[in-house]
Design a protein around this motif. Structure first.
Motif, PDB file in Angstrom:
ATOM      1  N   PHE A  17       0.819  -1.215   0.000  1.00  0.00           N
ATOM      2  CA  PHE A  17       0.000   0.000   0.000  1.00  0.00           C
ATOM      3  C   PHE A  17       0.853   1.266   0.000  1.00  0.00           C
ATOM      4  N   THR A  18       1.991   1.226   0.675  1.00  0.00           N
ATOM      5  CA  THR A  18       2.869   2.400   0.648  1.00  0.00           C
ATOM      6  C   THR A  18       3.355   2.682  -0.769  1.00  0.00           C
ATOM      7  N   TYR A  43     -10.756  -3.357  -6.478  1.00  0.00           N
ATOM      8  CA  TYR A  43     -10.328  -3.921  -5.194  1.00  0.00           C
ATOM      9  C   TYR A  43     -11.136  -3.327  -4.043  1.00  0.00           C
ATOM     10  N   SER A  44     -11.448  -2.036  -4.143  1.00  0.00           N
ATOM     11  CA  SER A  44     -12.263  -1.395  -3.114  1.00  0.00           C
ATOM     12  C   SER A  44     -13.664  -1.998  -3.069  1.00  0.00           C
ATOM     13  N   ILE A  45     -14.241  -2.252  -4.236  1.00  0.00           N
ATOM     14  CA  ILE A  45     -15.568  -2.884  -4.298  1.00  0.00           C
ATOM     15  C   ILE A  45     -15.506  -4.308  -3.754  1.00  0.00           C
ATOM     16  N   TYR A  46     -14.424  -5.026  -4.061  1.00  0.00           N
ATOM     17  CA  TYR A  46     -14.253  -6.393  -3.558  1.00  0.00           C
ATOM     18  C   TYR A  46     -14.181  -6.417  -2.027  1.00  0.00           C
ATOM     19  N   LEU A  47     -13.503  -5.418  -1.456  1.00  0.00           N
ATOM     20  CA  LEU A  47     -13.328  -5.386  -0.005  1.00  0.00           C
ATOM     21  C   LEU A  47     -14.552  -4.839   0.727  1.00  0.00           C
ATOM     22  N   ASN A  48     -15.157  -3.798   0.179  1.00  0.00           N
ATOM     23  CA  ASN A  48     -16.218  -3.079   0.893  1.00  0.00           C
ATOM     24  C   ASN A  48     -17.611  -3.287   0.324  1.00  0.00           C
ATOM     25  N   GLY A  49     -17.716  -3.968  -0.815  1.00  0.00           N
ATOM     26  CA  GLY A  49     -19.018  -4.314  -1.362  1.00  0.00           C
ATOM     27  C   GLY A  49     -19.815  -3.138  -1.897  1.00  0.00           C
ATOM     28  N   VAL A  50     -21.138  -3.182  -1.658  1.00  0.00           N
ATOM     29  CA  VAL A  50     -22.065  -2.189  -2.200  1.00  0.00           C
ATOM     30  C   VAL A  50     -21.735  -0.795  -1.681  1.00  0.00           C
ATOM     31  N   LYS A  51     -21.248  -0.703  -0.461  1.00  0.00           N
ATOM     32  CA  LYS A  51     -20.900   0.590   0.124  1.00  0.00           C
ATOM     33  C   LYS A  51     -19.874   1.324  -0.729  1.00  0.00           C
ATOM     34  N   SER A  52     -18.917   0.588  -1.266  1.00  0.00           N
ATOM     35  CA  SER A  52     -17.899   1.192  -2.118  1.00  0.00           C
ATOM     36  C   SER A  52     -18.477   1.643  -3.458  1.00  0.00           C
ATOM     37  N   VAL A  53     -19.419   0.869  -3.989  1.00  0.00           N
ATOM     38  CA  VAL A  53     -20.068   1.248  -5.255  1.00  0.00           C
ATOM     39  C   VAL A  53     -20.811   2.567  -5.089  1.00  0.00           C
ATOM     40  N   LYS A  54     -21.579   2.690  -4.012  1.00  0.00           N
ATOM     41  CA  LYS A  54     -22.310   3.930  -3.747  1.00  0.00           C
ATOM     42  C   LYS A  54     -21.347   5.095  -3.532  1.00  0.00           C
ATOM     43  N   PHE A 113      -6.677   4.362  -0.268  1.00  0.00           N
ATOM     44  CA  PHE A 113      -6.733   4.531   1.175  1.00  0.00           C
ATOM     45  C   PHE A 113      -7.913   3.757   1.776  1.00  0.00           C
ATOM     46  N   ALA A 114      -9.013   3.664   1.035  1.00  0.00           N
ATOM     47  CA  ALA A 114     -10.147   2.853   1.502  1.00  0.00           C
ATOM     48  C   ALA A 114      -9.754   1.378   1.592  1.00  0.00           C
ATOM     49  N   CYS A 115      -8.995   0.914   0.599  1.00  0.00           N
ATOM     50  CA  CYS A 115      -8.491  -0.470   0.629  1.00  0.00           C
ATOM     51  C   CYS A 115      -7.511  -0.661   1.787  1.00  0.00           C
ATOM     52  N   TYR A 116      -6.657   0.340   1.993  1.00  0.00           N
ATOM     53  CA  TYR A 116      -5.686   0.275   3.096  1.00  0.00           C
ATOM     54  C   TYR A 116      -6.402   0.128   4.439  1.00  0.00           C
ATOM     55  N   ASN A 117      -7.449   0.928   4.656  1.00  0.00           N
ATOM     56  CA  ASN A 117      -8.174   0.869   5.929  1.00  0.00           C
ATOM     57  C   ASN A 117      -8.848  -0.478   6.133  1.00  0.00           C
ATOM     58  N   ALA A 118      -9.243  -1.123   5.031  1.00  0.00           N
ATOM     59  CA  ALA A 118      -9.900  -2.427   5.149  1.00  0.00           C
ATOM     60  C   ALA A 118      -8.906  -3.550   5.431  1.00  0.00           C
ATOM     61  N   MET A 142      -5.330   4.772  16.386  1.00  0.00           N
ATOM     62  CA  MET A 142      -6.578   5.348  16.902  1.00  0.00           C
ATOM     63  C   MET A 142      -7.158   6.353  15.919  1.00  0.00           C
ATOM     64  N   VAL A 143      -6.282   7.095  15.248  1.00  0.00           N
ATOM     65  CA  VAL A 143      -6.749   8.070  14.256  1.00  0.00           C
ATOM     66  C   VAL A 143      -7.424   7.368  13.082  1.00  0.00           C
ATOM     67  N   LEU A 144      -6.849   6.244  12.645  1.00  0.00           N
ATOM     68  CA  LEU A 144      -7.428   5.494  11.538  1.00  0.00           C
ATOM     69  C   LEU A 144      -8.808   4.940  11.891  1.00  0.00           C
ATOM     70  N   ARG A 145      -9.008   4.654  13.170  1.00  0.00           N
ATOM     71  CA  ARG A 145     -10.297   4.122  13.607  1.00  0.00           C
ATOM     72  C   ARG A 145     -11.277   5.235  13.982  1.00  0.00           C
ATOM     73  N   PHE A 146     -10.812   6.471  13.951  1.00  0.00           N
ATOM     74  CA  PHE A 146     -11.594   7.599  14.435  1.00  0.00           C
ATOM     75  C   PHE A 146     -12.924   7.738  13.684  1.00  0.00           C
ATOM     76  N   VAL A 147     -12.868   7.854  12.357  1.00  0.00           N
ATOM     77  CA  VAL A 147     -14.074   8.103  11.566  1.00  0.00           C
ATOM     78  C   VAL A 147     -15.064   6.946  11.628  1.00  0.00           C
ATOM     79  N   PRO A 148     -14.637   5.668  11.362  1.00  0.00           N
ATOM     80  CA  PRO A 148     -15.635   4.585  11.423  1.00  0.00           C
ATOM     81  C   PRO A 148     -16.255   4.396  12.802  1.00  0.00           C
ATOM     82  N   ARG A 149     -15.464   4.537  13.858  1.00  0.00           N
ATOM     83  CA  ARG A 149     -16.007   4.370  15.217  1.00  0.00           C
ATOM     84  C   ARG A 149     -16.980   5.494  15.548  1.00  0.00           C
TER      85      ARG A 149
END
Length: 296
Positions: A17-18, A43-54, A113-118, A142-149
């Motif tokens: 990813f780097t 790859y983002s759609i594969y990891l996150n599904g419909v959410k990534s498509v939207k 970055f969306a793929c990285y977070n997944a 903790m920063v990476l988990r900030f938004v989803p949490r």
């Protein structure tokens, strides 16, 4: 685990990813941009599904269009003038193409970055940097988990407030604003308390102390060594291509690009292999599971 690449060693994930994000940020060559954009979205759609498509349809596509339109409106550099706007400023082909390239680059990096977070979870990041930079690695994870949490927490608070008739959809405008401020206040209070609890918890566990041991499930296996060799070989070829100017393009004052050659194709192929490795692993894993099911 759905994604086979996520089961690899954290160092392999971080290396990939780097390199991919750095390449995507600096390579504005049309061929490399298209390759990176397509692989990142898939790859983002594969990891996150419909959410990534939207997300890509309703957020990234408008962002790409806006970014592509803004550049030629403010940048009038370039020798190929298409037409003039009302105040006499020219709209050039070079500025339009550069705006499209920058827009594609922006969307590509966000998807990576969306793929990285997944894939790169907080436990992987702490495993890699916990002993070297304990405080920084903990803060970064903790920063990476900030938004989803926070998204999950604010949804829970909103649902709880709605049950007692104090959501942002109840009452007049004054009461809605008041309820919204109350929800934000609850969220901030929870965040501060959670930060204090996390700090106390990590301190009581001896996090960051010299000689502290930690349990880890990660092992550098044969597959990881093969992937590392492939990544290093592909990265070396790409960097050689960068040194030769194959991965670069000049948009101003006129478009200047290296002519297609055998070396160009070799570099593009290495770039494709490097970017597609996670999806190749997933395809191989799916074929393996199908074979096992058929034989069982």
């Amino acid at each position: 685990m759905k994604d086979a690449f996520s089961s690899c060693h954290p160092f392999i994930n971080l290396f990939y990813f780097t390199a991919v994000i750095i390449f995507s940020m600096f390579f504005l060559h049309p061929a490399l941009l298209i390759i990176s954009l397509l692989v990142a979205v898939i790859y983002s759609i594969y990891l996150n599904g419909v959410k990534s498509v939207k997300f890509n349809l309703f957020m990234m596509l408008p962002t790409m269009v806006i970014a592509a339109i803004i550049n030629p409106m403010f940048s009038h550099a370039g020798v190929t003038i298409l037409y003039y706007i009302d105040d006499g400023n020219p709209i050039t082909l070079e500025s339009i193409l550069y705006g499209i390239a920058v827009a594609c680059m922006l969307v590509t990096v966000i998807n990576w970055f969306a793929c990285y977070n997944a894939v790169m979870t907080s436990d992987k990041f702490i495993y890699l940097f916990g002993r070297i930079l304990p405080s920084l690695s903990l803060i970064f994870s903790m920063v990476l988990r900030f938004v989803p949490r926070f998204k999950v927490r604010i949804k829970e608070i909103t649902e709880a407030q709605r049950c007692i008739g104090k959501s942002t959809s109840n009452g007049n405008i004054y009461h809605r604003i008041k309820n919204g401020i109350n929800i934000i206040s609850i969220l901030i209070t929870w965040a501060l308390e959670n930060g204090i609890e996390t700090a106390d918890s990590m301190k009581s566990r001896g996090y960051g102390l010299k000689g502290r041991t930690a349990f880890s499930i990660f092992k550098f296996e044969k597959r990881d060594r093969i992937l590392l060799a492939v990544f290093i070989a592909c990265t070396t070829i790409i960097l050689i291509g960068t040194y030769q100017g194959i991965t670069s393009i000049k948009y101003y004052p006129a478009i200047l690009i290296k002519p297609l050659s055998v070396l160009n194709i070799f570099v593009y192929l290495a770039y494709v292999i490097f970017l597609c490795t996670p999806m190749i692993l997933n395809i191989m894993e799916d074929m393996k599971w199908k074979s096992i099911k058929l034989n069982s």
